[in-house]
Design a protein around this motif. Sequence first.
Motif, short mmCIF file in Angstrom:
data_model
loop_
_atom_site.label_atom_id
_atom_site.label_comp_id
_atom_site.label_asym_id
_atom_site.label_seq_id
_atom_site.Cartn_x
_atom_site.Cartn_y
_atom_site.Cartn_z
N PHE A 30 0.84 -1.19 0.00
CA PHE A 30 0.00 0.00 0.00
C PHE A 30 0.87 1.25 0.00
O PHE A 30 1.90 1.29 0.68
CB PHE A 30 -0.91 0.04 1.23
CG PHE A 30 -1.98 -1.00 1.21
CD1 PHE A 30 -3.17 -0.77 0.52
CD2 PHE A 30 -1.81 -2.21 1.86
CE1 PHE A 30 -4.16 -1.73 0.49
CE2 PHE A 30 -2.79 -3.16 1.84
CZ PHE A 30 -3.98 -2.93 1.15
N VAL A 31 0.45 2.27 -0.74
CA VAL A 31 1.15 3.55 -0.77
C VAL A 31 0.14 4.61 -0.30
O VAL A 31 -0.87 4.84 -0.95
CB VAL A 31 1.69 3.88 -2.16
CG1 VAL A 31 2.41 5.23 -2.16
CG2 VAL A 31 2.62 2.77 -2.65
N VAL A 66 3.35 12.96 -7.15
CA VAL A 66 3.77 12.08 -6.06
C VAL A 66 3.66 10.62 -6.49
O VAL A 66 4.60 9.83 -6.30
CB VAL A 66 2.96 12.35 -4.78
CG1 VAL A 66 3.29 11.32 -3.69
CG2 VAL A 66 3.22 13.77 -4.26
N LEU A 67 2.54 10.25 -7.08
CA LEU A 67 2.37 8.86 -7.53
C LEU A 67 3.46 8.48 -8.53
O LEU A 67 4.06 7.40 -8.42
CB LEU A 67 1.00 8.67 -8.17
CG LEU A 67 -0.19 8.66 -7.22
CD1 LEU A 67 -1.49 8.77 -8.01
CD2 LEU A 67 -0.18 7.42 -6.35
N VAL A 77 -4.76 3.76 -7.72
CA VAL A 77 -5.44 4.34 -6.55
C VAL A 77 -6.71 3.56 -6.25
O VAL A 77 -7.52 3.30 -7.14
CB VAL A 77 -5.76 5.83 -6.81
CG1 VAL A 77 -6.57 6.42 -5.66
CG2 VAL A 77 -4.46 6.62 -7.00
N VAL A 78 -6.86 3.18 -4.97
CA VAL A 78 -8.04 2.42 -4.54
C VAL A 78 -8.94 3.19 -3.59
O VAL A 78 -10.08 2.82 -3.39
CB VAL A 78 -7.63 1.07 -3.91
CG1 VAL A 78 -6.93 0.18 -4.93
CG2 VAL A 78 -6.75 1.26 -2.67
N GLU A 125 -8.34 19.82 -0.47
CA GLU A 125 -7.18 18.95 -0.25
C GLU A 125 -7.65 17.54 -0.54
O GLU A 125 -8.80 17.19 -0.25
CB GLU A 125 -6.69 19.06 1.20
CG GLU A 125 -5.50 18.18 1.50
CD GLU A 125 -4.94 18.38 2.91
OE1 GLU A 125 -4.13 17.53 3.33
OE2 GLU A 125 -5.31 19.36 3.58
N ILE A 126 -6.78 16.74 -1.15
CA ILE A 126 -7.12 15.35 -1.46
C ILE A 126 -5.95 14.47 -1.05
O ILE A 126 -4.80 14.79 -1.32
CB ILE A 126 -7.41 15.15 -2.97
CG1 ILE A 126 -8.56 16.04 -3.43
CG2 ILE A 126 -7.70 13.68 -3.28
CD1 ILE A 126 -8.84 15.98 -4.93
N ASP A 127 -6.27 13.35 -0.39
CA ASP A 127 -5.26 12.33 -0.12
C ASP A 127 -5.71 11.02 -0.77
O ASP A 127 -6.87 10.89 -1.20
CB ASP A 127 -4.94 12.18 1.37
CG ASP A 127 -6.09 11.66 2.21
OD1 ASP A 127 -6.94 10.89 1.72
OD2 ASP A 127 -6.12 12.00 3.41
N MET A 128 -4.79 10.07 -0.88
CA MET A 128 -5.07 8.83 -1.62
C MET A 128 -4.36 7.64 -0.98
O MET A 128 -3.33 7.82 -0.32
CB MET A 128 -4.55 8.93 -3.05
CG MET A 128 -5.16 9.98 -3.89
SD MET A 128 -4.41 10.04 -5.54
CE MET A 128 -5.70 10.93 -6.39
N VAL A 129 -4.89 6.47 -1.28
CA VAL A 129 -4.21 5.21 -1.00
C VAL A 129 -4.13 4.47 -2.34
O VAL A 129 -5.14 4.30 -3.03
CB VAL A 129 -4.96 4.36 0.04
CG1 VAL A 129 -4.26 3.03 0.25
CG2 VAL A 129 -5.13 5.10 1.36
N ALA A 130 -2.92 4.06 -2.68
CA ALA A 130 -2.70 3.29 -3.90
C ALA A 130 -2.16 1.90 -3.52
O ALA A 130 -1.67 1.71 -2.41
CB ALA A 130 -1.70 4.01 -4.80
N VAL A 131 -2.26 0.98 -4.45
CA VAL A 131 -1.73 -0.37 -4.25
C VAL A 131 -0.72 -0.64 -5.34
O VAL A 131 -1.00 -0.46 -6.53
CB VAL A 131 -2.86 -1.42 -4.30
CG1 VAL A 131 -2.29 -2.83 -4.21
CG2 VAL A 131 -3.86 -1.19 -3.17
N ARG A 132 0.46 -1.05 -4.90
CA ARG A 132 1.52 -1.39 -5.86
C ARG A 132 1.20 -2.76 -6.45
O ARG A 132 0.89 -3.71 -5.73
CB ARG A 132 2.88 -1.42 -5.17
CG ARG A 132 4.01 -1.65 -6.16
CD ARG A 132 5.38 -1.38 -5.58
NE ARG A 132 5.58 -0.03 -5.12
CZ ARG A 132 5.78 1.03 -5.90
NH1 ARG A 132 5.77 0.90 -7.20
NH2 ARG A 132 5.98 2.23 -5.37
#
Length: 136
Positions: A30-31, A66-67, A77-78, A125-132
Motif C-alpha cells: 500500500f502507498v 507524487v504517484l 489508486v483504490v 485537499e485530497i489524499d489517496m491510497v494506492a496499491v503497488r
Amino acid sequence: MSTTTPVFHMLAGAPDPVAPFSHAVEANGFVFVTGQMPFIGTGLDSGYPEGIEAQTHQVMKNLTTVLEGCKLGLEHVVQVRVYLTDFERDYDSMNTTYAGYWPVGRRPARTCIGVTGLAKGALIEIDMVAVRPTGA
C-alpha cells in the motif's frame, strides 16, 4: 517494493510539505499519499489557482507527481478522501472536475468531507491510497 518495513518517500518536483510529513509512505504493497494542496509550484509561497475547478485540477496534478515519483499512476489508486472548505458551494463543481480523472467503472472508493479550514487557505485537499501491483 512490497515490504513490511515502511518506506518514506520525499519526492523531487512535488510541492514542499506544509507540515512535518512525507509525500507518501509505503508498506505491505500500500502507498499512502499525503493530502496535497493546490500549490501551482513546489514552494509554499507559489500560490493557488482561482476557483474550485482549477484548484481540483492542480491538486490532482500534484498527487499525480507524487504517484509518479513512486512509479505509480492514478490507475493504482483504490481510495480517496476529499476535503472541501465550502461543501455546499463547491461539491458539484469539484465532482464534475474529479470525475474526469477515472473511467466510469474504475473509480476508487471515496469519501468527501466538509471542513472549516485547510492549510494556507486552500479550497480543497485530497489524499489517496494506492496499491503497488504484485511484482512491481
